[in-house]
Design a protein around this motif. Sequence first.
Motif: not given
Length: 295
Positions: A161-177
């Motif tokens: 569950e924590k890893l899934d939450g981490m991936m959401e943050n990573v994808e947000y950063i990828a889209e925001r950059s």
Amino acid sequence: MVCSMTGFGRSEITEGNRKYIVELKSVNNRYLDINIKMPKKFNAFEAAIRSELKNYMKRGKVDVFISYEDFSESETKVKYNKSIAQEYYSYLNEMASDFGLDNDVRISVLSRFPEVFTMEEEDLNEEEVLSGLMKALAGAGKQFMESRAREGEFLCKDLTEKLDGMMENVEYIAERSPEIIKEYKDKLREKIQDLLEDKQVDENRLAMEVTIYADKICVDEEITRLRSHIGATKDTLLKGDDKDGIGRKLDFLAQEMNREANTILSKSTDLKISDRGIALKTDIEKVREQIQNIE
């Protein structure tokens, strides 16, 4: 199967007149550290005990408590030490002669001198005793593994569950950059136009400045590695235990994820990305703490 390093197992075996009780308790440890408390008469079995225990554990600080009872009447016997009694008697006769006294020593008196009579344990039937002890160890070991597996299942679910939450943050950063680059270019164009008033903006120079800025804040490599590390962590949890345990591998992956998150934060000039980077680091620290519990 993912196993926790925290576990407990107990087994009580009775065979004939002998009873064996084995308890295993463990907590986290970087390596396998087995501490055994057992009767002195079992010291000869220590190597066999340690070898058997390694079938049920790979890492952790494990306390082993072994108790043993023998209910047979032949457990101890009285031993008469004739040579010691003879020596006492000889010296008593010598004392009587030296002082001119009658030697009135009786058997009841002589028997009270130290070591004339001693209690001695019967020799163990090592083969029978070791056989019973191994059965008790196996029973405790099985229960010990089951308790570790149950705890490991909860850890695995929580980590996923924590890893899934981490991936959401990573994808947000990828889209925001990419949006940051565009916003920077628009702001830079506006500033140049304000400074130059009605003069035309040099698009080549503007593109060069934007390229330099984009290179400084680019986190594409960090995002790629984070995706890879998160995926590798989930795969390792899914595949479960191997002959050496998975805890060390997971700890290494967590360290690498933390390194990438730090780099993203150091490059960030955007508040939204910084917030997500901090959230990412917080989750990584939680994951690292949980991983310390995995064998």
